[in-house]
Design an enzyme around this catalytic site. Structure first.
Site, PDB file in Angstrom:
ATOM      1  N   ILE A 157     -11.340 -17.016  31.051  1.00  0.00           N
ATOM      2  CA  ILE A 157     -11.827 -18.286  31.467  1.00  0.00           C
ATOM      3  C   ILE A 157     -13.155 -18.352  32.382  1.00  0.00           C
ATOM      4  CG2 ILE A 157     -11.220 -20.714  32.556  1.00  0.00           C
ATOM      5  CD1 ILE A 157      -8.061 -19.537  32.070  1.00  0.00           C
ATOM      6  N   GLY A 187     -17.576 -14.077  38.843  1.00  0.00           N
ATOM      7  CA  GLY A 187     -16.111 -14.849  39.130  1.00  0.00           C
ATOM      8  C   GLY A 187     -15.592 -15.853  38.361  1.00  0.00           C
ATOM      9  N   SER A 188     -14.445 -15.741  38.076  1.00  0.00           N
ATOM     10  CA  SER A 188     -13.590 -16.714  37.390  1.00  0.00           C
ATOM     11  C   SER A 188     -12.366 -16.528  37.102  1.00  0.00           C
ATOM     12  CB  SER A 188     -14.182 -16.745  35.866  1.00  0.00           C
ATOM     13  OG  SER A 188     -13.719 -17.964  35.333  1.00  0.00           O
ATOM     14  N   ARG A 189     -11.602 -16.392  36.084  1.00  0.00           N
ATOM     15  CA  ARG A 189     -10.046 -16.433  36.054  1.00  0.00           C
ATOM     16  C   ARG A 189      -9.609 -15.663  34.911  1.00  0.00           C
ATOM     17  NH1 ARG A 189      -6.778 -21.946  36.465  1.00  0.00           N
ATOM     18  NH2 ARG A 189      -4.901 -21.500  34.927  1.00  0.00           N
TER      19      ARG A 189
END
EC number: 4.1.1.65
Length: 219
Positions: A157, A187-189
């Protein structure tokens, strides 16, 4: 420790830009030595921060078809039962890992097996911890069927800053557990969806290591 291929172009361009900035400061302010030193120090700090972001440490994976490994380095921010509406369309256990800019951003397969489903979705760039980011942000969805027939879904994501998702796989590929299958810049998920009878082995706010931390055990 190596530098990930996704960072080579960025690092080269950044080096050229920082060199140009330092040259300009010396050219226009030749007698201001403090300005030269501060610009050089700031340039080194910026370059080292970006360099560490693209680090790609080598790790040894302990293969086990019963275990689900963390797909990335970061922090566990969600453990809950939820309805996965894209592929399973039923209730699953969800584990979400938030990746800060300081984490290693290599994405690894949580289980080994055959890629039964893979799809890229264009979308928004809500902050990664927003409840709707899993269904509205730019993302990829991959479902892997392990040797025992259990299917595990993992979703990259994008976030408000991370707007570059990379993936290196497609449907019907055979993947090894812990294998690198993608990268998310800055950066993320990642979300992992598991069967309801999976035994969770992590807790909220726990730090994870991609390909090393055990998220769950499959029945």
């Amino acid at each position: 420790m190596t530098i990930h291929k996704e960072g080579l172009k960025i690092l080269f361009i950044l080096l050229a830009v920082l060199f140009a900035i330092n040259y300009a400061v010396k050219y226009y302010f030749p007698e201001v030595e403090l300005a030269h030193q501060l610009t050089l120090i700031a340039s080194l700090i910026v370059y080292l921060l970006v360099l560490q972001f693209f680090r790609n440490p080598s790790i040894q994976i302990e293969l086990d078809d019963k275990l689900v490994l963390a797909p990335a380095e970061g922090k566990v921010v969600v453990i809950e039962n939820t309805v996965e509406g894209e592929y399973f369309k039923d209730e699953r256990k969800q584990i979400s890992i938030f990746m800060s800019p300081l984490n290693v951003h290599v994405c690894r397969t949580p289980v080994g097996g055959i890629v039964k489903y893979f799809k890229y979705h264009a979308g928004k760039y809500l902050v990664a911890w927003h409840p709707k980011s899993s269904t509205e942000n730019e993302r990829t969805t991959m479902v892997i069927q392990n040797p025992s027939g259990t299917e595990v879904l993992v979703r990259q994501i994008a976030g408000a800053v991370a707007r570059r998702i990379k993936w290196y796989t497609k449907e019907n590929d055979k993947l090894v557990q812990g294998q690198e299958y993608g990268f998310i810049k800055f950066g993320s998920r990642l979300d992992v969806f598991l069967p309801l009878d999976a035994e969770i082995k992590v807790s909220l706010d726990q730090k994870t290591k991609g390909g090393k931390t055990i998220l769950a055990e499959l029945k």
